[in-house]
Design a protein around this motif. Structure first.
Motif, PDB file in Angstrom:
ATOM      1  N   TRP A  30     -11.319  -5.907   3.434  1.00 24.52           N
ATOM      2  CA  TRP A  30     -11.087  -4.918   2.384  1.00 24.52           C
ATOM      3  C   TRP A  30     -12.425  -4.445   1.830  1.00 24.52           C
ATOM      4  O   TRP A  30     -13.327  -5.249   1.606  1.00 24.52           O
ATOM      5  N   ARG A  74      -1.090   4.956  -5.758  1.00 26.57           N
ATOM      6  CA  ARG A  74      -1.362   3.884  -4.806  1.00 26.57           C
ATOM      7  C   ARG A  74      -2.862   3.776  -4.564  1.00 26.57           C
ATOM      8  O   ARG A  74      -3.568   4.777  -4.437  1.00 26.57           O
ATOM      9  N   GLY A  75      -3.345   2.551  -4.454  1.00 22.97           N
ATOM     10  CA  GLY A  75      -4.766   2.342  -4.191  1.00 22.97           C
ATOM     11  C   GLY A  75      -5.592   2.219  -5.448  1.00 22.97           C
ATOM     12  O   GLY A  75      -6.807   2.029  -5.372  1.00 22.97           O
ATOM     13  N   ALA A 125     -13.259  -1.113  -3.402  1.00 24.20           N
ATOM     14  CA  ALA A 125     -11.879  -0.708  -3.686  1.00 24.20           C
ATOM     15  C   ALA A 125     -11.402  -1.323  -4.993  1.00 24.20           C
ATOM     16  O   ALA A 125     -11.695  -2.472  -5.303  1.00 24.20           O
ATOM     17  N   VAL A 127      -5.415   5.543   0.129  1.00 28.76           N
ATOM     18  CA  VAL A 127      -4.732   4.585   0.994  1.00 28.76           C
ATOM     19  C   VAL A 127      -3.961   5.286   2.100  1.00 28.76           C
ATOM     20  O   VAL A 127      -3.458   4.630   3.008  1.00 28.76           O
ATOM     21  N   LEU A 179       0.801  -1.216   0.000  1.00 26.75           N
ATOM     22  CA  LEU A 179       0.000   0.000   0.000  1.00 26.75           C
ATOM     23  C   LEU A 179       0.838   1.271   0.000  1.00 26.75           C
ATOM     24  O   LEU A 179       0.477   2.254  -0.658  1.00 26.75           O
ATOM     25  N   HIS A 201     -10.165   5.725  -3.366  1.00 25.48           N
ATOM     26  CA  HIS A 201      -8.920   4.972  -3.460  1.00 25.48           C
ATOM     27  C   HIS A 201      -7.877   5.470  -2.475  1.00 25.48           C
ATOM     28  O   HIS A 201      -6.690   5.199  -2.641  1.00 25.48           O
TER      29      HIS A 201
END
Length: 827
Positions: A368, A189-190, A372, A281, A42, A279
């Motif tokens: 999770w 990221r994400g 996502a 993170v 992540l 998204h």
């Protein structure tokens, strides 16, 4: 090799000891490895690109706040053409597009990038080619696309002939020219983009242009990020200074740009903050740091337990060591033998720990959020394997050396004579083992308190009234822009959809909404002014306009979601595009702007209108405030407007059903398919699931910490039991003498319990001191619970005391059953 063979024989000879030691290490190392893997994926892992340390992110720094990462396209082009510090500079945006192949359209995530994007990163295509540097240099040119490796496999069956195939994106023709590498998932990221598209095609993909302005030619539309690769020999600081000067020149030439103070951010890990809410993170950084720190404490407890086990085993083998020394073996050779055993145990435990890490990572996926776009990988990574190997070796050396040193120095004469007694050497060993138990108890207390605080915080969050009733509400989202629906056709689709859905069996109410609760994506609006409210003026004479979040909803929205209407009415079919503009506000809005009003119904809001006089909107109702973002945050004031007066091609259908939600979901799919099979459907879930997903970080932290707490408690109990069992074994003659002289069973029990609980008490005191320090880091993560919550501390201390008492009771009972004559006869 001889030492290794001997170590394996010894470990196989003592299967019980080996199994306990390996399991202890596997759990400790596995927990650390799993959380390291999650954080690595992540937030930490460098981008799989060439020389990621030479990449930098462009940002605007306004005051002391967080850097703003978004730019308008003309400003980016100015930087791209005129800078002298970057070898290449690329724009990166993201959006959802409708991918059409074979008459079927699906919603996919796309990265819109400059033509030099892949070249800047040094990423080669797995199949076909990537963009040329000058490809897409002109606006609305170069309709080509690179697809991701995962999309190539899932949508195109890994067909090698996919290169050159024609597809449609938002109804526009595009040609597939390449497939990205398996390990590459973009730089944000994400997110895991399915498609990579030239950024200059943004206008083609978004033909609706309010005001007629092209989104790539206006300096008022900031929407994409920028990343570049520094030239050789240029430092980040030098580039920062040069770009800041260039920004001043560009702003002077183009007053339409806001004041710009450019700063550069190292980009080896890509974009990890200030990304879209769906998204984001960066929110995971604090809880993941907490979990990783707690996993480290669990590993220390496991290591202390291993050291205790090794010392106990060394004591049991003391006569063997004495015989070997008497026959001429050197202490160095014995230490080497014992360290080989310790390292072998650690490496086997580390290998099993990798399996535990893979299993634990799979379990973490259950927490999770379903919405996502980024999913955890459970495939062992070389860096993960190296981490587990490093932890294993370090554990074996640090926590095997002292037991090996102690075991290699037995008292030869007493051991060869098989004398059992409370010797000075035994006392020293007992003191060291007591110290290890104190450490275990202290660390266990810290882990248990952290777990208790997070569990209590989650319980408090679950008790929060979200302002709506989520049970048996199904959500289904649409984006008609993805298939180029006109505004008229979108209205017809929406009306037909509501009509058919309301006729389905079990449907109690249904409605359309622009945004839905607990997503954190509600946009805001500033008002020109409103009735009976004098807008304040700051020290510089600037008017502080009233503002609130906004949402566009259709009739029955509040009944569908179970949001109480406190005053006035809901929207009805009479609220049309040609009727009086109306709005509902929530009670947070009323408290902020009309705190003394008993009835705000009939008051007016005045919307900003760039083309003339402000637009009056009449308030016809007041509803209860709801949580649009996190349940931990205060509900934001919100204004609701009729969807018919501001139609949108992007909306969510909400359906309250009286039957099984799963059956309703299937009927909704069929209904949409009968209306238009080409309409892509996404975000299909229940409102209960949306509420659960909004707490994914808190749920994951509470579950993992609870598991760590139980493990720490068991390890501490085993450590306490081991020390007391060792002590009782060494004091068998003493206990026998005491009982022969008249000591009662209760006296022996109390003597052993005092010894064990005394060690536990010292551990609790030491642990409390450490806990007061570590829980301060939890403050920002807790909800309505203080880091020094007395209920949590009291319960944890009681739990630890009960577990310790049980661990002490078994050796104490054994001591109380010692036969005095048998004990004395053995001497």
């Amino acid at each position: 090799m001889t030492d290794l063979k001997f170590a394996f024989r010894q470990l196989l000879k003592n299967k019980g000891f080996t199994a306990v030691a390996v399991l202890t290490l596997a759990l400790g190392i596995g927990a650390n490895t799993a959380l390291f893997s999650v954080m690595d994926q992540l937030l930490v892992r460098p981008l799989p690109v060439a020389n990621p340390d030479r990449l930098a992110i462009l940002a605007n720094q306004y005051g002391d706040g967080e850097p703003e990462l978004y730019f308008n396209y003309p400003l980016f082009r100015d930087f791209q053409k005129r800078n002298t510090v970057f070898r290449q500079l690329s724009a990166i945006g993201n959006m959802a597009v409708g991918l059409g192949t074979g008459g079927v359209t699906d919603r996919q995530q796309a990265a819109l990038v400059s033509g030099n994007y892949f070249a800047m990163l040094g990423v080669r295509a797995a199949l076909g080619r990537t963009f040329a540097d000058d490809e897409g240099a002109e606006i609305d040119d170069a309709s080509v696309v690179v697809i991701s490796h995962s999309l190539w496999q899932s949508r195109f069956g890994a067909d090698p002939t996919v290169i050159g195939r024609k597809v449609t994106l938002n109804g526009q023709p595009f040609e597939i020219i390449g497939v990205s590498p398996r390990e590459f998932s973009g730089v944000i990221r994400g997110t895991q983009p399915d498609l990579y598209i030239p950024i200059t095609t943004f206008g083609l993909l978004n033909p609706d242009r309010p005001g007629g302005e092209h989104p790539l030619r206006t300096r008022y539309f900031t929407w994409h990020r920028a990343m570049g690769r520094l030239k050789d020999g240029v430092s980040l600081k030098q580039a920062d200074e040069q770009l800041d000067k260039l920004a001043s020149i560009i702003v002077a030439e183009n007053p339409a740009n806001a004041s710009t103070n450019v700063t550069l951010i190292p980009a080896a890990e890509g974009f990890t903050h200030d990304v879209d809410n769906a998204h984001d993170v960066s929110k995971a950084r604090t809880p993941l740091n907490l979990l990783l720190a707690t996993a480290g404490l669990v590993l220390l407890i496991a290591c202390a337990n291993l050291a205790n086990l090794l010392m106990a085993r060394g004591t049991a083998r003391s006569r063997e060591f004495a015989v070997r020394l008497a026959l001429g073996a050197s202490r160095g050779r014995m230490i080497r033998n014992l360290m080989t055993e310790s390292l072998t145990l650690s490496l086997v435990g580390g290998g099993c720990g990798v399996l535990v890490a893979i299993w634990l990572t799979k379990e973490l996926q259950h927490y999770w959020p379903a919405s996502a776009s980024f999913h955890l990988s459970v495939t062992p990574d070389p860096r993960l394997m190296f981490f587990a190997f490093g932890v294993s070796v370090l554990t074996g050396i640090l926590f095997g050396l002292v037991p090996a040193w102690r075991a290699s120095r037995p008292q030869l004469i007493p051991e060869l004579k098989s004398v059992t007694g409370a010797t000075g050497n035994a006392d020293r060993k007992l003191s060291l083992r007591n110290g290890l138990v104190v450490t275990q108890v202290a660390l266990s207390l810290m882990v248990l308190v952290c777990a208790g605080l997070c569990i209590r915080s989650l319980a408090m969050l679950r008790q929060v009234d979200p302002g709506f009733e989520p049970s048996k509400v199904v959500m289904m989202s649409f984006d008609l822009d993805l298939i180029n629906y006109s505004e008229t056709r979108s209205k017809q689709f929406s009306a037909s959809l509501l009509e058919r859905v309301r006729a389905l069996p079990g449907v109690e109410a249904s409605s359309l909404a622009w945004v839905t609760p607990l997503t954190g994506q509600t946009p805001g609006m500033s008002l020109d002014h409103l009735d009976d409210y004098e807008q304040p003026v700051d020290a510089r004479g600037n008017v502080q306009n009233a503002s609130a979040d906004i949402n566009f909803v259709s009739s029955d929205y509040f009944r569908t979601l179970g949001i109480p209407v406190l005053k006035g009415r809901e929207f009805t079919s009479s609220d049309t595009a040609t009727s009086q503009k109306v709005a509902l506000v929530d009670d947070a809005f009323v408290r902020r702007y009309w705190p003394t009003s008993e009835n705000p119904i009939g008051r007016r809001l005045f919307l900003n209108n760039p083309k003339g006089e402000p637009i009056p909107v009449q308030v016809v109702g007041v509803v209860k405030s709801i949580h649009t973002g996190s349940l931990a945050s205060t509900p934001r004031r919100t204004m609701y407007f009729p969807e018919t007066q501001q139609p949108s091609k992007q909306f969510t259908l909400a359906v309250r059903t009286g039957i099984d939600p799963g059956a309703t979901i299937q009927m909704l799919r069929e209904t949409v398919k009968n209306l238009d099979a080409n309409v892509p459907v996404f975000g299909l879930h229940t409102l209960e699931q949306q509420k659960t997903d909004s707490l994914w970080l808190e749920r994951m932290a509470a579950a993992v910490l609870a598991a760590f707490g139980i493990l720490a408690l068991l390890l501490a109990a085993v450590g306490i039991y081991g020390v007391l069992a060792f002590s009782v074994g060494k004091r068998t003659r003493e206990i026998g003498v005491r009982m022969a002289l008249g000591a009662q069973v209760v006296d022996v029990l109390s003597m052993v319990l005092r010894q064990g609980l005394g060690v536990v008490l010292v551990g609790i005191v030491v642990g409390l001191a450490g806990t007061f320090a570590i829980t301060r880091a939890l403050k920002s993560f807790l909800f309505e619970i203080t880091p020094l919550d007395p209920v949590t501390f009291g319960f944890v201390i009681l739990l630890l005391a009960v577990a310790a008492s049980l661990a002490c009771w078994l050796p104490a009972r054994k001591a109380a059953r010692v036969d005095p004559m048998e004990a004395l006869r053995n001497e």
